[in-house]
Every structure is written in structure tokens, then in C-alpha cells.
Design a protein around this motif. Structure first.
Motif, PDB file in Angstrom:
ATOM      1  N   SER A 110       0.822  -1.209   0.000  1.00 56.97           N
ATOM      2  CA  SER A 110       0.000   0.000   0.000  1.00 56.97           C
ATOM      3  C   SER A 110       0.854   1.256   0.000  1.00 56.97           C
ATOM      4  O   SER A 110       0.544   2.234  -0.703  1.00 56.97           O
ATOM      5  CB  SER A 110      -0.931  -0.009   1.218  1.00 56.97           C
ATOM      6  OG  SER A 110      -1.787  -1.136   1.184  1.00 56.97           O
ATOM      7  N   GLN A 111       1.920   1.261   0.778  1.00 58.09           N
ATOM      8  CA  GLN A 111       2.790   2.435   0.814  1.00 58.09           C
ATOM      9  C   GLN A 111       3.429   2.694  -0.553  1.00 58.09           C
ATOM     10  O   GLN A 111       3.508   3.837  -1.009  1.00 58.09           O
ATOM     11  CB  GLN A 111       3.867   2.258   1.886  1.00 58.09           C
ATOM     12  CG  GLN A 111       3.323   2.330   3.308  1.00 58.09           C
ATOM     13  CD  GLN A 111       4.362   1.981   4.344  1.00 58.09           C
ATOM     14  OE1 GLN A 111       5.112   1.015   4.198  1.00 58.09           O
ATOM     15  NE2 GLN A 111       4.422   2.773   5.404  1.00 58.09           N
ATOM     16  N   GLN A 112       3.860   1.634  -1.217  1.00 53.29           N
ATOM     17  CA  GLN A 112       4.475   1.808  -2.519  1.00 53.29           C
ATOM     18  C   GLN A 112       3.447   2.182  -3.586  1.00 53.29           C
ATOM     19  O   GLN A 112       3.737   2.995  -4.482  1.00 53.29           O
ATOM     20  CB  GLN A 112       5.227   0.540  -2.916  1.00 53.29           C
ATOM     21  CG  GLN A 112       6.550   0.366  -2.177  1.00 53.29           C
ATOM     22  CD  GLN A 112       7.517   1.498  -2.492  1.00 53.29           C
ATOM     23  OE1 GLN A 112       7.767   1.829  -3.655  1.00 53.29           O
ATOM     24  NE2 GLN A 112       8.061   2.116  -1.446  1.00 53.29           N
ATOM     25  N   LEU A 113       2.241   1.603  -3.509  1.00 53.32           N
ATOM     26  CA  LEU A 113       1.199   1.996  -4.462  1.00 53.32           C
ATOM     27  C   LEU A 113       0.829   3.465  -4.278  1.00 53.32           C
ATOM     28  O   LEU A 113       0.562   4.168  -5.256  1.00 53.32           O
ATOM     29  CB  LEU A 113      -0.032   1.108  -4.281  1.00 53.32           C
ATOM     30  CG  LEU A 113       0.081  -0.322  -4.790  1.00 53.32           C
ATOM     31  CD1 LEU A 113      -1.217  -1.083  -4.533  1.00 53.32           C
ATOM     32  CD2 LEU A 113       0.431  -0.365  -6.279  1.00 53.32           C
ATOM     33  N   HIS A 114       0.816   3.927  -3.036  1.00 55.96           N
ATOM     34  CA  HIS A 114       0.562   5.354  -2.798  1.00 55.96           C
ATOM     35  C   HIS A 114       1.612   6.204  -3.497  1.00 55.96           C
ATOM     36  O   HIS A 114       1.285   7.190  -4.167  1.00 55.96           O
ATOM     37  CB  HIS A 114       0.550   5.645  -1.298  1.00 55.96           C
ATOM     38  CG  HIS A 114       0.628   7.107  -0.981  1.00 55.96           C
ATOM     39  ND1 HIS A 114      -0.423   7.977  -1.181  1.00 55.96           N
ATOM     40  CD2 HIS A 114       1.669   7.864  -0.494  1.00 55.96           C
ATOM     41  CE1 HIS A 114      -0.056   9.190  -0.830  1.00 55.96           C
ATOM     42  NE2 HIS A 114       1.197   9.161  -0.419  1.00 55.96           N
ATOM     43  N   GLN A 115       2.878   5.841  -3.340  1.00 56.93           N
ATOM     44  CA  GLN A 115       3.951   6.605  -3.969  1.00 56.93           C
ATOM     45  C   GLN A 115       3.784   6.639  -5.490  1.00 56.93           C
ATOM     46  O   GLN A 115       4.043   7.656  -6.133  1.00 56.93           O
ATOM     47  CB  GLN A 115       5.310   5.987  -3.613  1.00 56.93           C
ATOM     48  CG  GLN A 115       5.672   6.067  -2.145  1.00 56.93           C
ATOM     49  CD  GLN A 115       5.891   7.494  -1.671  1.00 56.93           C
ATOM     50  OE1 GLN A 115       6.196   8.384  -2.457  1.00 56.93           O
ATOM     51  NE2 GLN A 115       5.724   7.714  -0.380  1.00 56.93           N
ATOM     52  N   GLU A 116       3.324   5.527  -6.040  1.00 57.50           N
ATOM     53  CA  GLU A 116       3.234   5.404  -7.497  1.00 57.50           C
ATOM     54  C   GLU A 116       1.982   6.042  -8.077  1.00 57.50           C
ATOM     55  O   GLU A 116       2.007   6.572  -9.199  1.00 57.50           O
ATOM     56  CB  GLU A 116       3.270   3.914  -7.868  1.00 57.50           C
ATOM     57  CG  GLU A 116       3.297   3.631  -9.352  1.00 57.50           C
ATOM     58  CD  GLU A 116       3.483   2.160  -9.661  1.00 57.50           C
ATOM     59  OE1 GLU A 116       3.082   1.731 -10.754  1.00 57.50           O
ATOM     60  OE2 GLU A 116       4.037   1.436  -8.803  1.00 57.50           O
ATOM     61  N   LEU A 117       0.874   6.024  -7.316  1.00 59.69           N
ATOM     62  CA  LEU A 117      -0.418   6.342  -7.912  1.00 59.69           C
ATOM     63  C   LEU A 117      -1.076   7.631  -7.420  1.00 59.69           C
ATOM     64  O   LEU A 117      -2.033   8.089  -8.036  1.00 59.69           O
ATOM     65  CB  LEU A 117      -1.395   5.174  -7.674  1.00 59.69           C
ATOM     66  CG  LEU A 117      -1.007   3.839  -8.306  1.00 59.69           C
ATOM     67  CD1 LEU A 117      -1.937   2.733  -7.811  1.00 59.69           C
ATOM     68  CD2 LEU A 117      -1.042   3.929  -9.823  1.00 59.69           C
ATOM     69  N   HIS A 118      -0.585   8.208  -6.309  1.00 58.73           N
ATOM     70  CA  HIS A 118      -1.322   9.350  -5.758  1.00 58.73           C
ATOM     71  C   HIS A 118      -1.351  10.539  -6.714  1.00 58.73           C
ATOM     72  O   HIS A 118      -2.334  11.280  -6.759  1.00 58.73           O
ATOM     73  CB  HIS A 118      -0.763   9.769  -4.392  1.00 58.73           C
ATOM     74  CG  HIS A 118       0.527  10.522  -4.440  1.00 58.73           C
ATOM     75  ND1 HIS A 118       1.748   9.896  -4.606  1.00 58.73           N
ATOM     76  CD2 HIS A 118       0.788  11.853  -4.342  1.00 58.73           C
ATOM     77  CE1 HIS A 118       2.694  10.815  -4.601  1.00 58.73           C
ATOM     78  NE2 HIS A 118       2.156  11.999  -4.456  1.00 58.73           N
ATOM     79  N   SER A 119      -0.291  10.702  -7.504  1.00 63.32           N
ATOM     80  CA  SER A 119      -0.264  11.822  -8.444  1.00 63.32           C
ATOM     81  C   SER A 119      -1.225  11.610  -9.612  1.00 63.32           C
ATOM     82  O   SER A 119      -1.503  12.547 -10.369  1.00 63.32           O
ATOM     83  CB  SER A 119       1.153  12.024  -8.989  1.00 63.32           C
ATOM     84  OG  SER A 119       1.568  10.900  -9.747  1.00 63.32           O
ATOM     85  N   GLN A 120      -1.734  10.391  -9.741  1.00 66.63           N
ATOM     86  CA  GLN A 120      -2.689  10.074 -10.809  1.00 66.63           C
ATOM     87  C   GLN A 120      -4.124   9.999 -10.283  1.00 66.63           C
ATOM     88  O   GLN A 120      -5.023   9.532 -10.975  1.00 66.63           O
ATOM     89  CB  GLN A 120      -2.295   8.760 -11.487  1.00 66.63           C
ATOM     90  CG  GLN A 120      -0.892   8.816 -12.098  1.00 66.63           C
ATOM     91  CD  GLN A 120      -0.471   7.490 -12.681  1.00 66.63           C
ATOM     92  OE1 GLN A 120      -0.952   7.090 -13.746  1.00 66.63           O
ATOM     93  NE2 GLN A 120       0.436   6.792 -12.011  1.00 66.63           N
ATOM     94  N   GLY A 121      -4.316  10.459  -9.055  1.00 67.19           N
ATOM     95  CA  GLY A 121      -5.653  10.571  -8.507  1.00 67.19           C
ATOM     96  C   GLY A 121      -6.174   9.353  -7.780  1.00 67.19           C
ATOM     97  O   GLY A 121      -7.332   9.328  -7.358  1.00 67.19           O
TER      98      GLY A 121
END
Length: 272
Positions: A177-188
Motif C-alpha cells: 500500500s505504501q508503494q502503491l501510494h507513492q506510485e499512484l497518488h499523483s494520478q488521482g
């Protein structure tokens, strides 16, 4: 609706929805509490579980929204594939990877099939369902994934007899989850890992563990914390931890250790 829909039927029936959530492990406990709360907030739902009669009870209990029951066993490749196909075809606003199983027994006594079940339900299924749902969320510029783990994710150094594999699966969900946040938060796309402590559900009873005398949080309070945590922007939501700075200290120490590495062999390993 009393019949389990096929993947195609879910897609055909759901085309007009504005907000759609898919909840795994929805037949009891935290998953059921999520379904009731989201239904009350106007979400239409795809509810996933192994027990058809429980899912049909959930459909009947939520008459004001559309609820599609999907019977699937996420301990199997076929079950994971069936739900992943729905995640890929639907425009999910919210994916809640809640399904859980726990086989508490010493590592040397844990049968291979039970270890495989743990890994499927808590690692393979959440990973592949998120992977199936994310492209549509990214394309639309929005969506949320909640991975339900537990405070044992931070319990690696603590004595937790018979829970080595279970604890490891929860730690996987935190790191994922932490890594997905880093990868995806800028994409909404918003990611949260939900880490409750002991919750008053059927979960431990199914393991033959009586925790009735132990103070436990309600599943409804866990859901309240999760949804409030989303508004606060929390990636890691720990409903029973009052001092959030304790979590920040844990992750700060992780980053400090990660950043302190060098190509040189540490001195403690150079002395015979």
C-alpha cells in the motif's frame, strides 16, 4: 437479486452506476460493516464472499441501493481470476480488499495447503485485484483502494506464537500500500492500508479462539476510522492508535535505516 451473476451480467447490469464499490469478505465482520456503511452513503455494491446465503442476506438488508452478490473463493486461482475480471471490467470507485483467513499454528505444523490459502487470500488476491482495478481508476483520474491488514503487521519482533505466515501477509499489505501510494497518488488514486487491532467479529471464533473477555473494537468503529482516515489523507490507518506520531516514528526509522546504507561492509561484520 438471488442469483449469482456472471462477470458479463455484472457489467451489463451496472453500466448506469455513479459510485460503485467492490468489497471482498463482505459476508461478515469488517467487510459486512463496510457494505452497510457504503450502502447507507449511496454506493452500489458488488459483494464478494464464499457463503451465498450470507451474501443474499446482505442484498436483502440493503434495499435502497443495487447490490450484486458474487460468490468466489479467493483461496483459489479460479476465485481470484473471477473477481479480478469484474475489477477490470467495472469502473470501481472503491475497492476494499478485506477478505481474510487465519490459521494460527506453529510454522512446522502448518499444512502446505493452509499456508497456500493464507498467501492467496491476503497476498495474491489483494495484489491482483488492485492490479485489475487500477488501470480504469488511472484512466478516470480517481479511485480508492483500501487493503485491510492489521496491527500484527508491525508485530514481527513481538511474540505471536503460531502466526508467522499470517503476520508476514499483513506486513506485505502495508508495504504494498505504501508503494502503491507513492506510485499512484499523483494520478488521482488514493491508497489506504487499514490496520485494526482485535475486532469483535467471527474471525477468531472460526479459529476456535475465545476472545469474548478481551476488550475489542467494533467493526463499525473500524469502518468509521477508515473512512475518516481517507479524508485525513492517511495511507496507514490504525483505528486504535491514539498517538499517530508513533506510526510516523516507525516509518521514519524505516527510512532512516534505508537511507543510511552504503556500499561499504558495516564494521560489525569485519571483526572475526
Amino acid at each position: 437479486m438471488t442469483q449469482q451473476p456472471s462477470t458479463g451480467e455484472v457489467t451489463q447490469n451496472a453500466h448506469s452506476r455513479s459510485r460503485l464499490a467492490l468489497v471482498t469478505g463482505a459476508s461478515s465482520g469488517i467487510g459486512q460493516a463496510f457494505a452497510h456503511r457504503l450502502g447507507a452513503e449511496g454506493y452500489n455494491l458488488i459483494v464478494v464472499g464464499r457463503r451465498r446465503e450470507r451474501l443474499e442476506e446482505l442484498v436483502a438488508a440493503l434495499p435502497n441501493v443495487q447490490v450484486w452478490p458474487l460468490v468466489a473463493d479467493l483461496a483459489t486461482d479460479a476465485g481470484v481470476q473471477a473477481v479480478a475480471e469484474v475489477c477490470a471490467q467495472e469502473e470501481l470507485s472503491l475497492l476494499i480488499n478485506n477478505a481474510g483467513v487465519a490459521h494460527y499454528m506453529p510454522f512446522t505444523a502448518l499444512p502446505a495447503d493452509k499456508a497456500s490459502e493464507l498467501l492467496h487470500v491476503k497476498i495474491i488476491a489483494p495484489t491482483l485485484l488492485a492490479r485489475a482495478a487500477v488501470p480504469s481508476m488511472v484512466a478516470r483520474g480517481g479511485g480508492t483502494i483500501i487493503n485491510v491488514a492489521g496491527m500484527l503487521a508491525f508485530g514481527g519482533p513481538a511474540p505471536a506464537q503460531g502466526r508467522a505466515v499470517y503476520t508476514a501477509t499483513l506486513a506485505h499489505l502495508v508495504a504494498l500500500s505504501q508503494q502503491l501510494h507513492q506510485e499512484l497518488h499523483s494520478q488521482g488514486v488514493q491508497i489506504q492500508v487499514l490496520c485494526p487491532g482485535i475486532v469483535a467479529t467471527e474471525f477468531h471464533e472460526r479459529q476456535g479462539i475465545d476472545l469474548s473477555a478481551v476488550p475489542r473494537m467494533s467493526a463499525e468503529d473500524v469502518v468509521t476510522a477508515s473512512l475518516r482516515g481517507l479524508t485525513l489523507g492517511e495511507v496507514v490507518c490504525a483505528p486504535g492508535v491514539e498517538r499517530s506520531e508513533l506510526l510516523e516514528a516507525v516509518f521514519g526509522a524505516d527510512l532512516a535505516a534505508f537511507g543510511a546504507q552504503t556500499p561499504e561492509l558495516a564494521g560489525r561484520y569485519r571483526t572475526p
